[in-house]
Design a protein around this motif. Structure first.
Motif, PDB file in Angstrom:
ATOM      1  N   ARG A 143       1.370  -0.411   0.952  1.00 22.75           N
ATOM      2  CA  ARG A 143       1.889  -1.402   1.889  1.00 22.75           C
ATOM      3  C   ARG A 143       3.387  -1.219   2.076  1.00 22.75           C
ATOM      4  O   ARG A 143       4.085  -0.665   1.227  1.00 22.75           O
ATOM      5  CB  ARG A 143       1.557  -2.826   1.455  1.00 22.75           C
ATOM      6  CG  ARG A 143       2.356  -3.339   0.269  1.00 22.75           C
ATOM      7  CD  ARG A 143       2.008  -4.797  -0.002  1.00 22.75           C
ATOM      8  NE  ARG A 143       2.773  -5.322  -1.130  1.00 22.75           N
ATOM      9  CZ  ARG A 143       2.652  -6.559  -1.598  1.00 22.75           C
ATOM     10  NH1 ARG A 143       1.772  -7.386  -1.041  1.00 22.75           N
ATOM     11  NH2 ARG A 143       3.393  -6.961  -2.604  1.00 22.75           N
ATOM     12  N   SER A 164      -4.517   2.360  -1.535  1.00 28.93           N
ATOM     13  CA  SER A 164      -3.955   1.356  -0.629  1.00 28.93           C
ATOM     14  C   SER A 164      -2.447   1.257  -0.844  1.00 28.93           C
ATOM     15  O   SER A 164      -1.980   1.119  -1.983  1.00 28.93           O
ATOM     16  CB  SER A 164      -4.603  -0.012  -0.857  1.00 28.93           C
ATOM     17  OG  SER A 164      -5.986   0.030  -0.559  1.00 28.93           O
ATOM     18  N   MET A 189      -0.057  -2.273   6.217  1.00 22.61           N
ATOM     19  CA  MET A 189      -0.954  -1.813   5.161  1.00 22.61           C
ATOM     20  C   MET A 189      -1.601  -0.493   5.572  1.00 22.61           C
ATOM     21  O   MET A 189      -2.041  -0.348   6.714  1.00 22.61           O
ATOM     22  CB  MET A 189      -2.035  -2.861   4.886  1.00 22.61           C
ATOM     23  CG  MET A 189      -1.487  -4.192   4.399  1.00 22.61           C
ATOM     24  SD  MET A 189      -2.777  -5.411   4.058  1.00 22.61           S
ATOM     25  CE  MET A 189      -3.368  -5.747   5.720  1.00 22.61           C
ATOM     26  N   TRP A 217       6.937   3.511   0.214  1.00 23.24           N
ATOM     27  CA  TRP A 217       5.896   2.498   0.319  1.00 23.24           C
ATOM     28  C   TRP A 217       5.525   2.037  -1.086  1.00 23.24           C
ATOM     29  O   TRP A 217       5.801   2.724  -2.070  1.00 23.24           O
ATOM     30  CB  TRP A 217       4.664   3.057   1.019  1.00 23.24           C
ATOM     31  CG  TRP A 217       4.847   3.363   2.477  1.00 23.24           C
ATOM     32  CD1 TRP A 217       5.788   4.177   3.047  1.00 23.24           C
ATOM     33  CD2 TRP A 217       4.052   2.879   3.555  1.00 23.24           C
ATOM     34  NE1 TRP A 217       5.628   4.231   4.405  1.00 23.24           N
ATOM     35  CE2 TRP A 217       4.571   3.445   4.750  1.00 23.24           C
ATOM     36  CE3 TRP A 217       2.941   2.035   3.639  1.00 23.24           C
ATOM     37  CZ2 TRP A 217       4.011   3.181   5.997  1.00 23.24           C
ATOM     38  CZ3 TRP A 217       2.390   1.773   4.884  1.00 23.24           C
ATOM     39  CH2 TRP A 217       2.925   2.334   6.054  1.00 23.24           C
ATOM     40  N   GLN A 218       4.859   0.912  -1.159  1.00 17.42           N
ATOM     41  CA  GLN A 218       4.411   0.358  -2.434  1.00 17.42           C
ATOM     42  C   GLN A 218       2.928   0.657  -2.632  1.00 17.42           C
ATOM     43  O   GLN A 218       2.103   0.383  -1.747  1.00 17.42           O
ATOM     44  CB  GLN A 218       4.653  -1.149  -2.473  1.00 17.42           C
ATOM     45  CG  GLN A 218       4.205  -1.809  -3.774  1.00 17.42           C
ATOM     46  CD  GLN A 218       4.384  -3.313  -3.751  1.00 17.42           C
ATOM     47  OE1 GLN A 218       4.865  -3.883  -2.769  1.00 17.42           O
ATOM     48  NE2 GLN A 218       4.002  -3.967  -4.840  1.00 17.42           N
ATOM     49  N   THR A 245       6.637  -3.692   3.633  1.00 12.43           N
ATOM     50  CA  THR A 245       6.956  -5.045   4.080  1.00 12.43           C
ATOM     51  C   THR A 245       8.199  -5.061   4.963  1.00 12.43           C
ATOM     52  O   THR A 245       8.820  -4.025   5.221  1.00 12.43           O
ATOM     53  CB  THR A 245       7.186  -5.969   2.872  1.00 12.43           C
ATOM     54  OG1 THR A 245       8.384  -5.558   2.200  1.00 12.43           O
ATOM     55  CG2 THR A 245       6.015  -5.887   1.899  1.00 12.43           C
ATOM     56  N   THR A 272      -0.486  -0.330  -4.041  1.00 14.71           N
ATOM     57  CA  THR A 272      -1.062  -1.629  -4.406  1.00 14.71           C
ATOM     58  C   THR A 272      -2.438  -1.537  -5.044  1.00 14.71           C
ATOM     59  O   THR A 272      -2.828  -2.421  -5.798  1.00 14.71           O
ATOM     60  CB  THR A 272      -1.162  -2.549  -3.170  1.00 14.71           C
ATOM     61  OG1 THR A 272      -1.977  -1.914  -2.167  1.00 14.71           O
ATOM     62  CG2 THR A 272       0.212  -2.844  -2.597  1.00 14.71           C
ATOM     63  N   LYS A 273      -3.186  -0.462  -4.756  1.00 12.21           N
ATOM     64  CA  LYS A 273      -4.542  -0.396  -5.308  1.00 12.21           C
ATOM     65  C   LYS A 273      -5.081   1.025  -5.236  1.00 12.21           C
ATOM     66  O   LYS A 273      -4.802   1.754  -4.275  1.00 12.21           O
ATOM     67  CB  LYS A 273      -5.485  -1.335  -4.540  1.00 12.21           C
ATOM     68  CG  LYS A 273      -6.897  -1.390  -5.088  1.00 12.21           C
ATOM     69  CD  LYS A 273      -7.766  -2.341  -4.255  1.00 12.21           C
ATOM     70  CE  LYS A 273      -9.192  -2.386  -4.767  1.00 12.21           C
ATOM     71  NZ  LYS A 273     -10.053  -3.274  -3.933  1.00 12.21           N
TER      72      LYS A 273
END
Length: 301
Positions: A122, A120, A140, A104-105, A124, A107-108
């Motif tokens: 996400r 957080s 997400m 997963w990526q 895709t 992001t925050k």
């Protein structure tokens, strides 16, 4: 993996850092005023959650887990999406979907306070070319580490056609002795017994485990409690957007067939899973979204 860059972008002094885990896999390590936690970017998976006053982790993680791409990590809270269980179309796609077997990526990250940290992630639709899931989507996962562990998985349909999903937070809870554990909140609920040809049955009294168990409860209550007299704690599971729950323990015979689980590990965990499975099929319309939520906490004595 550039851990220095990841920490520069997302690290929080005295609260959160990104570290190399087994196999060099990136892990998010959280240590704040309420709890410690470990989150794997591979699978978007919470591996550990331990409130500071607890001597034992709330979650179970197998010491024989494979930290290898293409294989799921055994324990913690795997994300099963966009299907739970075997491939619903019989196309030999992986059990429990594919997002638990990919990175997963991040992001925050945010320090909400000294005692609460949020992460957080996400995922895709870049994998839809694998004949795995040919639907445009964005997934997400928001994780809050504090006195309560909060998970929110949001499915966004970014395409022009509706699609349907089943999904589960496949949570493994550490217990002192499986034979002495009770699960409260499923009394009188109907369930499908996956070990007895999927026959529908009714739960009589409190759930206890004295043999292999694999059940999908329907019209389940949104608040369940695991009572563990050995570790002297009660784990509360709140899932506001679900109507099904899964209870699973492999017992000895099945454990022996699992390479990523020690033969006696079944004695030390129970899976009580919040999700949307069986007839609780979720249809996500184009341009819309649906969130699966689960909150895990320890009740006071």
């Amino acid at each position: 993996m550039d851990f220095q860059q990841l920490n520069s972008d997302f690290g929080i002094p005295r609260q959160l850092e990104i570290i190399p885990g087994p196999g060099g896999m990136p892990m998010i390590k959280v240590d704040n005023g309420s709890a410690r936690a470990l989150i794997s970017l591979y699978g978007g998976q919470v591996l550990s959650f331990q409130p500071l006053e607890q001597a034992e982790d709330v979650l179970f993680l197998s010491g024989q887990s494979a930290y290898t791409e293409g294989k799921a990590i055994r324990g913690g809270i795997p994300v099963c999406w966009p299907w739970f269980g075997p491939d619903p179309k019989g196309l030999q796609r992986p059990n429990h979907g594919f997002v638990r077997n990919h990175f997963w990526q991040l992001t925050k990250t945010e320090a909400v306070s000294d005692s609460e940290t949020t992460v957080s992630l996400r995922f895709t639709d870049r994998f839809k070319q694998e004949n795995t899931w040919r639907k445009p989507f964005l997934l997400m996962l928001d994780i809050s580490i504090g006195p309560i562990l909060r998970l929110k998985l949001t499915t966004c349909n970014t395409g022009n056609e509706p699609f349907s999903i089943t999904q589960v937070f496949h949570s493994y809870f550490r217990v002192g002795d499986i034979k002495r554990v009770q699960v409260l909140g499923l009394e009188d609920c109907d369930y499908f017994d996956k070990l007895d040809q999927g026959i529908q049955k009714t739960q009589k009294g409190i759930v206890t485990v004295a043999r292999e168990v694999d059940r999908v409860y329907v019209e389940a209550y949104k608040n369940l409690v695991i009572v563990d007299p050995v570790l002297k704690r009660r784990i509360h599971i709140n899932s506001p957007n679900t109507s099904t729950a899964v209870v699973w323990n492999p017992w000895l015979k099945t454990s022996k067939k699992m390479s990523d689980l020690a033969d006696t590990d079944y004695q030390r965990f129970i899976c009580v899973e919040a999700g949307n499975v069986a007839f609780d099929l979720i249809q996500v319309q184009p341009g819309s979204q649906f969130s699966l939520q689960a909150n895990y906490s320890l009740l006071p004595d």
